[in-house]
Design a protein around this motif. Structure first.
Motif, short mmCIF file in Angstrom:
data_model
loop_
_atom_site.label_atom_id
_atom_site.label_comp_id
_atom_site.label_asym_id
_atom_site.label_seq_id
_atom_site.Cartn_x
_atom_site.Cartn_y
_atom_site.Cartn_z
N ASP A 1 -45.68 71.90 76.71
CA ASP A 1 -45.63 72.85 75.40
C ASP A 1 -46.93 73.89 75.72
OD1 ASP A 1 -45.95 74.16 73.12
OD2 ASP A 1 -46.88 72.43 71.95
N HIS A 2 -46.59 75.16 76.00
CA HIS A 2 -47.31 76.06 76.31
C HIS A 2 -48.05 77.11 75.24
CE1 HIS A 2 -44.61 75.51 80.17
NE2 HIS A 2 -45.97 75.87 80.75
N GLY A 3 -49.23 76.49 74.83
CA GLY A 3 -49.67 77.20 73.57
C GLY A 3 -50.86 77.95 74.24
N ASN A 4 -50.86 79.01 73.07
CA ASN A 4 -51.91 80.18 73.48
C ASN A 4 -53.22 79.40 73.22
OD1 ASN A 4 -50.23 82.50 73.71
ND2 ASN A 4 -49.78 81.82 71.44
N LYS A 5 -53.66 78.23 72.65
CA LYS A 5 -54.91 77.74 72.66
C LYS A 5 -55.21 76.37 73.49
CE LYS A 5 -58.38 76.12 69.10
NZ LYS A 5 -58.74 74.96 69.48
N SER A 6 -53.99 75.80 73.64
CA SER A 6 -53.98 74.49 74.64
C SER A 6 -52.72 74.33 75.03
CB SER A 6 -54.42 73.55 73.76
OG SER A 6 -53.73 73.05 72.60
N ILE A 7 -52.49 73.67 76.22
CA ILE A 7 -51.57 73.12 77.03
C ILE A 7 -51.33 71.68 76.57
CG2 ILE A 7 -50.36 72.64 79.12
CD1 ILE A 7 -50.92 75.52 78.75
N LYS A 8 -50.17 71.41 76.13
CA LYS A 8 -49.66 69.74 75.76
C LYS A 8 -48.70 69.29 76.52
CE LYS A 8 -49.87 72.01 72.17
NZ LYS A 8 -50.34 73.23 71.89
N THR A 9 -48.66 67.98 77.15
CA THR A 9 -47.62 67.38 77.43
C THR A 9 -47.47 66.17 76.52
OG1 THR A 9 -49.16 65.87 79.15
CG2 THR A 9 -48.44 67.95 79.87
N PRO A 10 -46.58 65.23 76.62
CA PRO A 10 -46.64 64.31 76.02
C PRO A 10 -47.68 63.23 75.84
CG PRO A 10 -44.20 64.57 77.26
CD PRO A 10 -45.27 65.55 77.62
N HIS A 11 -48.54 63.33 76.73
CA HIS A 11 -49.57 62.38 77.01
C HIS A 11 -51.04 63.15 77.26
CE1 HIS A 11 -45.90 60.38 78.94
NE2 HIS A 11 -46.37 59.47 78.16
N LEU A 12 -51.06 64.33 77.28
CA LEU A 12 -52.34 64.79 77.73
C LEU A 12 -52.31 66.19 76.98
CD1 LEU A 12 -51.83 64.27 81.63
CD2 LEU A 12 -53.48 63.19 80.14
N LEU A 13 -53.73 66.87 76.89
CA LEU A 13 -54.07 67.94 76.13
C LEU A 13 -55.08 68.65 76.77
CD1 LEU A 13 -54.02 69.79 73.58
CD2 LEU A 13 -55.68 68.12 72.98
N PHE A 14 -55.22 69.98 77.34
CA PHE A 14 -56.28 70.73 77.66
C PHE A 14 -56.20 72.24 77.09
CE2 PHE A 14 -53.09 70.51 81.00
CZ PHE A 14 -52.92 71.62 81.48
N THR A 15 -57.23 72.69 77.20
CA THR A 15 -57.44 74.25 76.99
C THR A 15 -56.55 75.08 77.77
OG1 THR A 15 -59.65 74.01 75.67
CG2 THR A 15 -59.02 76.12 76.40
N SER A 16 -55.82 76.07 77.41
CA SER A 16 -55.20 77.07 77.95
C SER A 16 -56.03 78.09 78.50
CB SER A 16 -54.07 77.76 77.14
OG SER A 16 -53.47 76.90 76.71
N GLY A 17 -57.08 77.80 79.57
CA GLY A 17 -58.07 78.60 80.13
C GLY A 17 -58.36 78.12 81.40
N LEU A 18 -58.37 79.22 82.24
CA LEU A 18 -58.73 79.24 83.82
C LEU A 18 -59.73 80.12 84.22
CD1 LEU A 18 -55.07 79.35 85.36
CD2 LEU A 18 -56.34 77.48 85.37
N VAL A 19 -60.38 79.61 85.49
CA VAL A 19 -61.27 80.61 85.87
C VAL A 19 -60.72 80.63 87.43
CG1 VAL A 19 -63.60 80.91 87.17
CG2 VAL A 19 -63.07 80.13 84.68
N GLU A 20 -60.49 81.82 88.12
CA GLU A 20 -60.00 81.82 89.46
C GLU A 20 -61.24 82.41 90.35
OE1 GLU A 20 -57.61 85.50 91.69
OE2 GLU A 20 -56.68 84.66 89.92
N SER A 21 -61.27 81.70 91.62
CA SER A 21 -61.97 82.06 92.54
C SER A 21 -61.62 81.90 93.90
CB SER A 21 -63.18 80.84 92.43
OG SER A 21 -64.22 81.28 93.46
#
Length: 309
Positions: free
Chosen positions: A6-26
């Protein structure tokens, strides 16, 4: 392997996991130990600073990389670490109801990448995957599927999925969608955050983060001054009132309707919703992963209906 995201604007969700929709590229490997992916010559690390709202998430590679994180995390959750062979993935995704018709084909192709093998490194482990199939569903309806046994008893009900930037509203009749009301409004909790940021900056010269606001709205311990807390709670209540009035102008009366609230925004605002006189019969889908779980249920039901094909 079937993986639902589930690609949320605030967070990414799978059936088991959750994390913020934020990335740092380097270009270089991060010096601080954190979740990190090396793909296509660049390093990507997760961050709590979310990506600015994108109506069309196919504009660049960031949501593809976030999906690689989701896939790697789900593989590890299933005990698959650094597999010897390429993992074939069936990816289940979703879009807001009002955006589905226009964007779903592009969104599916964005992840398919011509079904080519994608090699990447996740936290020092090597992965090789091939996304061979992408199936998209309608957000909110997917969340409702997780409570279908209850909703099918009601002649009329509304699913209200309050997300990061969109609020999805879907009318159900005996648990099935009524196409008379299938709406997505760009009035999610990120719009509330932005209003509070602006007011706190102008009135108190404070630069808040999402988590500062979340603590106050949820009634959790906070170091913010009392007057700032009062302002945040007042603006959150106004946000709900204005949204209910907005729906009322569209002949959706939450006072007399069975309303099922889903999404992280609904859980954030739950106490305010329950105290409000604007919502008569609120029910909450407490699982923030409900859309991702719903995609999985819908897909497996479709496969079973077609004899496993």
């Amino acid at each position: 392997m079937i993986i639902s995201v589930d690609h949320g604007n605030k967070s990414i969700k799978t059936p088991h996991l959750l994390f913020t929709s934020g990335l740092v590229e380097s270009e270089n490997q991060p010096g601080i130990k954190t979740d990190c992916i090396f793909w296509d010559g660049k390093y990507y690390s997760l961050t709590e600073k979310r990506i600015s709202y994108l109506r069309d998430k196919t504009e660049d590679d960031r949501f593809f990389v976030l999906t690689l994180f989701a896939i790697a995390k789900e593989l590890e959750y299933a005990g698959i670490k650094e597999p010897d062979d390429t993992v074939d993935v069936t990816l289940l995704i979703g879009l807001p109801p009002a955006h589905y018709g226009q964007l779903h084909a592009r969104f599916e192709q964005y992840f398919l990448r011509k079904r080519e093998v994608v090699d990447f490194e996740y936290n020092g482990r090597y992965y090789s995957i091939r996304i061979g199939k992408v199936v998209s569903y309608t957000q909110a309806l997917a969340a409702a599927v997780t409570r279908f046994g209850e909703l099918k008893k009601h002649a009329s009900s509304y699913i209200i999925d309050i997300g990061g930037y969109t609020v999805d509203v879907l009318k159900l009749r005996y648990g099935k969608p009524d196409l008379a009301v299938v709406e997505s409004f760009e009035q999610g909790v990120i719009t509330l955050y932005n209003s509070i940021f602006s007011q706190c900056n102008s009135q108190y010269a404070l630069h808040l983060e999402d988590c500062d606001i979340d603590e106050v709205i949820k009634g959790e311990p906070t170091i913010l001054p009392g007057e700032v807390q009062i302002l945040i709670r007042k603006m959150a209540s106004q946000f709900l009132t204005e949204f209910c009035n907005f729906l009322g102008e569209r002949s959706i009366d939450l006072k007399v309707s069975k309303c099922v609230f889903a999404g992280g925004g609904s859980l954030l605002l739950r106490q305010i919703i329950e105290r409000s006189d604007k919502v008569g019969f609120p029910i909450f889908i407490e699982d923030i992963h409900a859309n991702a779980v719903g995609y999985d249920l819908l897909y497996k039901s479709e496969v079973a209906a077609h004899g496993g094909q």
